[in-house]
Design a protein around this motif. Sequence first.
Motif, PDB file in Angstrom:
ATOM      1  N   THR A 108      32.623  15.227   9.464  1.00  0.00           N
ATOM      2  CA  THR A 108      32.110  15.770  10.721  1.00  0.00           C
ATOM      3  C   THR A 108      31.738  17.248  10.605  1.00  0.00           C
ATOM      4  O   THR A 108      30.962  17.741  11.420  1.00  0.00           O
ATOM      5  N   SER A 109      32.266  17.970   9.618  1.00  0.00           N
ATOM      6  CA  SER A 109      31.904  19.377   9.466  1.00  0.00           C
ATOM      7  C   SER A 109      30.418  19.516   9.167  1.00  0.00           C
ATOM      8  O   SER A 109      29.773  20.478   9.613  1.00  0.00           O
ATOM      9  N   SER A 110      29.857  18.584   8.424  1.00  0.00           N
ATOM     10  CA  SER A 110      28.419  18.624   8.139  1.00  0.00           C
ATOM     11  C   SER A 110      27.625  18.413   9.426  1.00  0.00           C
ATOM     12  O   SER A 110      26.642  19.117   9.695  1.00  0.00           O
ATOM     13  N   TRP A 111      28.057  17.457  10.244  1.00  0.00           N
ATOM     14  CA  TRP A 111      27.373  17.223  11.513  1.00  0.00           C
ATOM     15  C   TRP A 111      27.503  18.428  12.429  1.00  0.00           C
ATOM     16  O   TRP A 111      26.577  18.769  13.169  1.00  0.00           O
ATOM     17  N   ARG A 112      28.650  19.073  12.413  1.00  0.00           N
ATOM     18  CA  ARG A 112      28.838  20.227  13.292  1.00  0.00           C
ATOM     19  C   ARG A 112      27.884  21.361  12.923  1.00  0.00           C
ATOM     20  O   ARG A 112      27.394  22.077  13.800  1.00  0.00           O
ATOM     21  N   ARG A 113      27.630  21.545  11.627  1.00  0.00           N
ATOM     22  CA  ARG A 113      26.668  22.578  11.213  1.00  0.00           C
ATOM     23  C   ARG A 113      25.269  22.235  11.700  1.00  0.00           C
ATOM     24  O   ARG A 113      24.525  23.091  12.180  1.00  0.00           O
ATOM     25  N   ILE A 114      24.904  20.964  11.581  1.00  0.00           N
ATOM     26  CA  ILE A 114      23.584  20.525  12.048  1.00  0.00           C
ATOM     27  C   ILE A 114      23.485  20.683  13.559  1.00  0.00           C
ATOM     28  O   ILE A 114      22.479  21.181  14.084  1.00  0.00           O
ATOM     29  N   ALA A 115      24.533  20.258  14.266  1.00  0.00           N
ATOM     30  CA  ALA A 115      24.533  20.351  15.727  1.00  0.00           C
ATOM     31  C   ALA A 115      24.473  21.798  16.192  1.00  0.00           C
ATOM     32  O   ALA A 115      23.793  22.117  17.178  1.00  0.00           O
ATOM     33  N   ALA A 116      25.160  22.694  15.485  1.00  0.00           N
ATOM     34  CA  ALA A 116      25.141  24.107  15.870  1.00  0.00           C
ATOM     35  C   ALA A 116      23.724  24.667  15.809  1.00  0.00           C
ATOM     36  O   ALA A 116      23.304  25.430  16.684  1.00  0.00           O
ATOM     37  N   GLY A 117      22.981  24.275  14.780  1.00  0.00           N
ATOM     38  CA  GLY A 117      21.598  24.714  14.677  1.00  0.00           C
ATOM     39  C   GLY A 117      20.739  24.155  15.787  1.00  0.00           C
ATOM     40  O   GLY A 117      19.813  24.822  16.280  1.00  0.00           O
ATOM     41  N   GLN A 118      21.036  22.929  16.207  1.00  0.00           N
ATOM     42  CA  GLN A 118      20.262  22.306  17.280  1.00  0.00           C
ATOM     43  C   GLN A 118      20.594  22.937  18.631  1.00  0.00           C
ATOM     44  O   GLN A 118      19.706  23.152  19.454  1.00  0.00           O
ATOM     45  N   VAL A 119      21.866  23.220  18.860  1.00  0.00           N
ATOM     46  CA  VAL A 119      22.286  23.817  20.129  1.00  0.00           C
ATOM     47  C   VAL A 119      21.639  25.180  20.334  1.00  0.00           C
ATOM     48  O   VAL A 119      21.191  25.518  21.441  1.00  0.00           O
ATOM     49  N   THR A 120      21.545  25.965  19.278  1.00  0.00           N
ATOM     50  CA  THR A 120      20.984  27.318  19.380  1.00  0.00           C
ATOM     51  C   THR A 120      19.470  27.342  19.178  1.00  0.00           C
ATOM     52  O   THR A 120      18.815  28.328  19.535  1.00  0.00           O
ATOM     53  N   GLY A 121      18.934  26.286  18.588  1.00  0.00           N
ATOM     54  CA  GLY A 121      17.513  26.257  18.278  1.00  0.00           C
ATOM     55  C   GLY A 121      17.157  27.006  17.012  1.00  0.00           C
ATOM     56  O   GLY A 121      15.974  27.145  16.673  1.00  0.00           O
ATOM     57  N   VAL A 124      16.039  23.493  12.832  1.00  0.00           N
ATOM     58  CA  VAL A 124      15.392  22.278  13.318  1.00  0.00           C
ATOM     59  C   VAL A 124      15.665  21.135  12.350  1.00  0.00           C
ATOM     60  O   VAL A 124      15.501  21.284  11.135  1.00  0.00           O
ATOM     61  N   SER A 125      16.081  20.008  12.889  1.00  0.00           N
ATOM     62  CA  SER A 125      16.321  18.805  12.093  1.00  0.00           C
ATOM     63  C   SER A 125      15.327  17.721  12.497  1.00  0.00           C
ATOM     64  O   SER A 125      14.984  17.599  13.674  1.00  0.00           O
ATOM     65  N   THR A 126      14.891  16.932  11.537  1.00  0.00           N
ATOM     66  CA  THR A 126      14.053  15.778  11.837  1.00  0.00           C
ATOM     67  C   THR A 126      14.513  14.612  10.988  1.00  0.00           C
ATOM     68  O   THR A 126      15.150  14.805   9.943  1.00  0.00           O
ATOM     69  N   VAL A 127      14.214  13.398  11.428  1.00  0.00           N
ATOM     70  CA  VAL A 127      14.705  12.191  10.767  1.00  0.00           C
ATOM     71  C   VAL A 127      13.607  11.596   9.897  1.00  0.00           C
ATOM     72  O   VAL A 127      12.494  11.338  10.365  1.00  0.00           O
ATOM     73  N   ALA A 128      13.918  11.379   8.636  1.00  0.00           N
ATOM     74  CA  ALA A 128      12.999  10.755   7.685  1.00  0.00           C
ATOM     75  C   ALA A 128      13.519   9.350   7.398  1.00  0.00           C
ATOM     76  O   ALA A 128      14.442   9.176   6.607  1.00  0.00           O
ATOM     77  N   TRP A 129      12.927   8.352   8.069  1.00  0.00           N
ATOM     78  CA  TRP A 129      13.448   6.989   7.920  1.00  0.00           C
ATOM     79  C   TRP A 129      12.362   5.961   7.600  1.00  0.00           C
ATOM     80  O   TRP A 129      12.642   4.934   6.992  1.00  0.00           O
ATOM     81  N   GLN A 130      11.113   6.238   7.989  1.00  0.00           N
ATOM     82  CA  GLN A 130      10.051   5.258   7.758  1.00  0.00           C
ATOM     83  C   GLN A 130       9.577   5.294   6.313  1.00  0.00           C
ATOM     84  O   GLN A 130       9.350   6.366   5.749  1.00  0.00           O
ATOM     85  N   GLU A 131       9.395   4.112   5.731  1.00  0.00           N
ATOM     86  CA  GLU A 131       8.938   4.013   4.349  1.00  0.00           C
ATOM     87  C   GLU A 131       7.604   3.278   4.238  1.00  0.00           C
ATOM     88  O   GLU A 131       7.116   3.032   3.143  1.00  0.00           O
TER      89      GLU A 131
END
Length: 388
Positions: A108-121, A124-131
């Motif tokens: 969860t520490s990895s998610w918290r770092r990602i979430a912190a960036g999203q909360v403050t703006g 930016v994270s984006t999802v790469a899932w389509q192949e």
Amino acid sequence: MARFDSRDETSILLEDSADEFLSHRFDPQRLRAQYQARSGYDRTFWAELAGQGWLALRLPEAMGGSELGIEHVAVLAHALGRHAAPDPFVACAVMPAVLATAAGSADTSSWRRIAAGQVTGKAVSTVAWQEGPFALDVGLPTTRAQRRQEGGFLLSGCKCQVVAGDWADILLVSASLDGEAALFAVQRTAPGVHVEGRLTSDGGTIATIEFRDLELPPDALLASGAPCLASLQQAVDEAMLATAAQLLGLADRAFEITLEYLRTRVQFGHPIGSFQALQHMAVDVRIGLALAAAACGAAVRLQSGQPGSTAARAAVAAAKARTSDTALLAGRFGVQAHGAIGFAAEADIGCYLKSAIRLAAWLGNGTQQRLRVARITDAKAEHLKDGA
């Protein structure tokens, strides 16, 4: 204005604040960035969205978010659609937040770092899932991750249709690991990541991203196994629904712009809105808006109450199909009613059509979504038949 038929107090307050904020803070000149072959994304405006708390709308409270539901996401997406905002709210705020629900099965520490960036703006994270360009449902990825003897992972594969893939800081990449689905956090600028971005019709961007024996640390793994696959599918479903709401807002405002023009443009001594041919076309758009709003409302209720159910997934696909067709209809009618000026950079209506073209295609156009409805309902019928 085309609205959903059921809204709670939070939705009403969110709608009012979004309309007030966007009316004063969104610069409509950004809609014309594509005319200069530039992206319409704006980091300053993205930070302002974060300051309103909107990027964290769907994030869990434990990660600094509001933990509101898809019904509230839909209200905000509708407001952004009314301004034809090119900002990747759905791809870079909604989808990562839904995926964050899988944090309990990983570090969860990895998610918290990602979430912190999203909360403050600030990140930016984006999802790469389509192949594949027509992939609309989640399955076991062909992108592969291997465990390294010295620790960490080695990632190889290719993703396409990644919204803001050349603008985001962090890529949330789905891959196969030990025969199961997994999700990894990857820095876009890391060695071994090759990004090819392309400008879209509305000033946004999409990217094809290749991973060539990319070395990842152990904490890059965010989730794995069945919960990961389920979270990916939920993220895609909610992204489709939020995009449908955005398309509804887009069509709604495009129609308003066109009606204003029909009332003020005079030809042969009469407002062109008095011409019967244009009135008939306007009625078609009005009916389309009513049907699209009803489809979105039904999908929001089912996705909120029965996420992942056959009924919810079919309703989401139906809403995306209906709003895609309606937004394109409203945009094309608007440009046609405006005449030559509708194609000029000075006219807002052309920007709304360009946005409709992009959003209608992303995550499946009307035809593709109607085929999904058939597949989803047929699969349920077969399941019931086998169980009889």
